[in-house]
Design an enzyme around this catalytic site. Structure first.
Site, PDB file in Angstrom:
ATOM      1  N   GLU D  89       0.805  -1.222   0.000  1.00  0.00           N
ATOM      2  CA  GLU D  89       0.000   0.000   0.000  1.00  0.00           C
ATOM      3  C   GLU D  89       0.839   1.274   0.000  1.00  0.00           C
ATOM      4  OE1 GLU D  89      -4.179  -0.486   1.572  1.00  0.00           O
ATOM      5  OE2 GLU D  89      -2.941  -0.914   3.328  1.00  0.00           O
ATOM      6  N   HIS D 108      -0.256   5.588   7.789  1.00  0.00           N
ATOM      7  CA  HIS D 108      -1.414   4.745   7.481  1.00  0.00           C
ATOM      8  C   HIS D 108      -1.555   3.699   8.575  1.00  0.00           C
ATOM      9  CE1 HIS D 108      -4.303   2.163   5.629  1.00  0.00           C
ATOM     10  NE2 HIS D 108      -3.450   1.172   5.484  1.00  0.00           N
ATOM     11  N   HIS D 110      -4.606   1.084  11.109  1.00  0.00           N
ATOM     12  CA  HIS D 110      -5.922   0.416  11.250  1.00  0.00           C
ATOM     13  C   HIS D 110      -6.316   0.359  12.717  1.00  0.00           C
ATOM     14  CE1 HIS D 110      -3.617  -2.411   8.296  1.00  0.00           C
ATOM     15  NE2 HIS D 110      -3.995  -1.348   7.625  1.00  0.00           N
ATOM     16  N   HIS D 178     -11.318  -0.604   6.690  1.00  0.00           N
ATOM     17  CA  HIS D 178      -9.886  -0.734   6.492  1.00  0.00           C
ATOM     18  C   HIS D 178      -9.104   0.075   7.542  1.00  0.00           C
ATOM     19  CE1 HIS D 178      -6.370  -0.480   3.349  1.00  0.00           C
ATOM     20  NE2 HIS D 178      -5.948  -0.564   4.575  1.00  0.00           N
TER      21      HIS D 178
END
Lengths: 252, 252, 252, 252
Positions: D89, D108, D110, D178
């Site tokens: 990603e 990034h 989660h 996500h």
């Protein structure tokens, strides 16, 4: 008019060092499992003298060692205080030992997950097999019913008696706006129940929120009886772990 | 009439030391990730003999070492107990290996976030890609349906069979008022799924409370299939981390 | 036109080293108990000069040592900054000391459990005896009412005065979309109250969710008064534990 | 037909060692603050070459060191992979640097508290001043809208572009089922925002449950602008703490 202090009771006699170390370790275990913080206490009936029990002097549970243990009679008069201060709420312990010959250990705590069940009219039920001892019901003691506005503490024998009347033959009793007491036939069982009362409370909070009023398939009383019998043997695996962890961390 | 003990099954043969160390490490990993506490267990099918599996003796997961591992046949008779006690619920593992040739590792646990989904009629759905393996649905096994009031444990092969019937070809099965079982094609995948079942449950509790009944945009089954394929390769990053942490803490 | 800096106030005189070490330790304690993170601060009135107080320079609470403490007058002008930066919100402390002669220590924090009670119209009540100091009510200061859109900080004396007007004679005041301030007659009491405001908030979240609108049997104001008196003596057990933990970890 | 690999881009030139150490430390900080677990990543634009950025090879964030950092161009082609694997990603990062010249670092993650805001139609608002950067609104990217059923990953430049279109000029974007991406003008600001997005999410869960539909007095956009300016200077106190903690634990 001067009031003479109560006579100092006689000791119930010597106790194996290992048993006292287990009691001190139980205090550390309850900290590690999140059941007690700076407050709360665990006691053990004298193994040879049923009218005596042991409990730490007034000190935070995380600091308790064998040297902090005091012997009491069931009116909670200290046998060997030697200037050490006693917990204001030792009467919870003394009166449970008085009322319940089957009980040999007691834990008193204020864990955040458990307190809510003493504040609202939602019964604490047994959400899983490890908490089977709760399936017979968990009564709530509201000190204000008999004593009006107080400092909330079970600070004398009269209040201890009232607590025991509400507790009856249950293993756990909740105390409104205060906490709870858990007891068992052995020190290990009482600690197990204190820990899984807390875990079960967390599971219940999740479950009630998730269910939004839908039926909840908790343990039935019969399932509770059957599962509790297993916990008292196989459940000791947890005690063995916790006791091992205390030994590894503190060397005793 | 005396009942003779079941015959001791033959071993499936030697297993690489690394594989057994991974199994013992898996037990410690599940503790560190909050999936198991003093209870719960993980097993692995014998890599060369599909009708045998390995699992620790009856001991808390945080204490397991390679020396605690016992080999079993799929009826969960121990090959090499040597006086070591077995878990009462080993039949969960044996019967899953029997019913599911695609499964090579199983985790059984009672994590607090997961239990509620076995108590109320709210399906466990996949809230994010790491939990993609849940998108195909998560059935609930209610032991009382077939066996009435019990101690809640899957304590024999008959109960293990019944569990497998409900599980079908899913990767996770919930057990009412008890816990869950997660399985996978590898030890690493089963541990990953046990961990992310727990994480996903926490996400779901937040989501259900936040949504107050509004639609929730969970993974669709197709998204679940696609994301799960990635987890089985890229997802191994998590195992590598956890295994490294066990090595750093315990030296094996 | 140049503005001359405010004159440097005179010191209130030397303070026992132990008292300053306690103040630095209080900062570490609040971190360990989850009350503050990278932000938040605790102060103490000068024990001999009521118009002076001590507080750390602008630094994360987990890093504070005695060398970081600065003395201020009650307008929050530093006595001995020596180039060290001051917290933007020291005016919370200075103005509380100005308005409340009974207060000798103040904690300001943003703990996640407490913030919500400043965002919705649900009063923070006392859920158990350790939080008895909340039973008299907890007001909410909305900085926007008097100052419109701001950076939310109590960044000058005028805003500190407005905060104190809302606080009145309460021990804790909430600050909308920001945090809270807790105070007490001693450093130990203020820290105790900051910690149990946070614990009590967690209990309340559980209780409100569990009760779903049913009556909640919180401490009455009279129960609060009686229980708070006990907390100020027996409650110091917690401080003793926390202080011992700081000594064990940092050697001071 | 064989497809030739993309040409290896030229390096943007050397970067101060301290800056790279800060980037590796940022990865460890995000673990310690509960923003990332075995997954998630942080990147930094090349300080001298705006068309290059640095990010770790595909490895768990808790294991990242300076030696794991790879330089990429904005199409996320590695400059110096030397056989090291890249995150699937990385296109999140490359495309944000492409679309947003004001952004010099991206996280990034989660985290469990944040995911729910991408699953239900409840906007993430700014509950306190440390989360002021959220007051301008937080959009949700639903990958299925443009790409149908996928593995949910932003695994190529086209998906990265689509994410950026939804993100616009916001500092945080949620990704349905996500996680999220947070960015800032400096590495320190991006990490700060990732951490306080997570803390703010926890505060919001408490607040929404507490309020039961009542109005919630979140930061207004204007309050958000004013408070965010302060966070970018005074807020660096938190980074200083976190960086100090990494140094103390790992020696770099």
């Amino acid at each position: 008019m001067s009031v003479s202090p109560p006579p100092v009771p006689a000791s119930g006699g010597p106790v194996p060092t290992d048993a006292l170390a287990d009691l001190a370790a139980a205090s550390r275990i309850l900290v590690a499992q999140g059941v007690v913080d700076g407050f709360g206490h665990v006691s053990m009936r004298h193994p040879a003298a049923p009218d005596r029990y042991f409990m730490a002097r007034s000190i935070a549970p995380a600091l308790v060692t064998v040297d902090d243990l005091i012997e009491y009679d069931l009116d909670s008069n200290p046998v060997n205080a030697n200037g050490r201060g006693s917990f204001l709420e030792r009467f919870i312990h003394g009166q449970i030992y008085h009322a319940r010959p089957d009980v040999n250990a007691v834990v008193h705590s204020h864990s955040p997950s458990v307190i809510p069940f003493g504040l609202v009219d939602v019964p604490m039920q047994a959400a899983f097999h490890n908490a089977a001892f709760l399936a017979a019901g968990v009564p709530v003691f509201n000190i204000a019913e008999k004593f009006g506005a107080t400092d909330m503490l079970v600070g004398n024998n009269e209040k201890g008696v009232a607590l025991c009347e509400v507790m009856g033959d249950h293993d756990v009793v909740l105390m409104r706006a205060h906490g709870s007491a858990a007891c068992g036939p052995t020190l290990q069982a009482a600690v197990f129940r204190a820990v899984y009362t807390e875990v079960n409370a967390r599971v219940l909070h999740y479950t009630v929120a998730l269910g939004k009023g839908a039926p909840m398939a908790f343990l039935s009383p019969e399932e509770g009886r059957l599962a509790d019998a297993v916990n008292q043997t196989a459940g000791m695996r947890a005690w063995n772990l916790w006791r091992t962890q205390v030994r590894a961390e503190f060397g005793w």
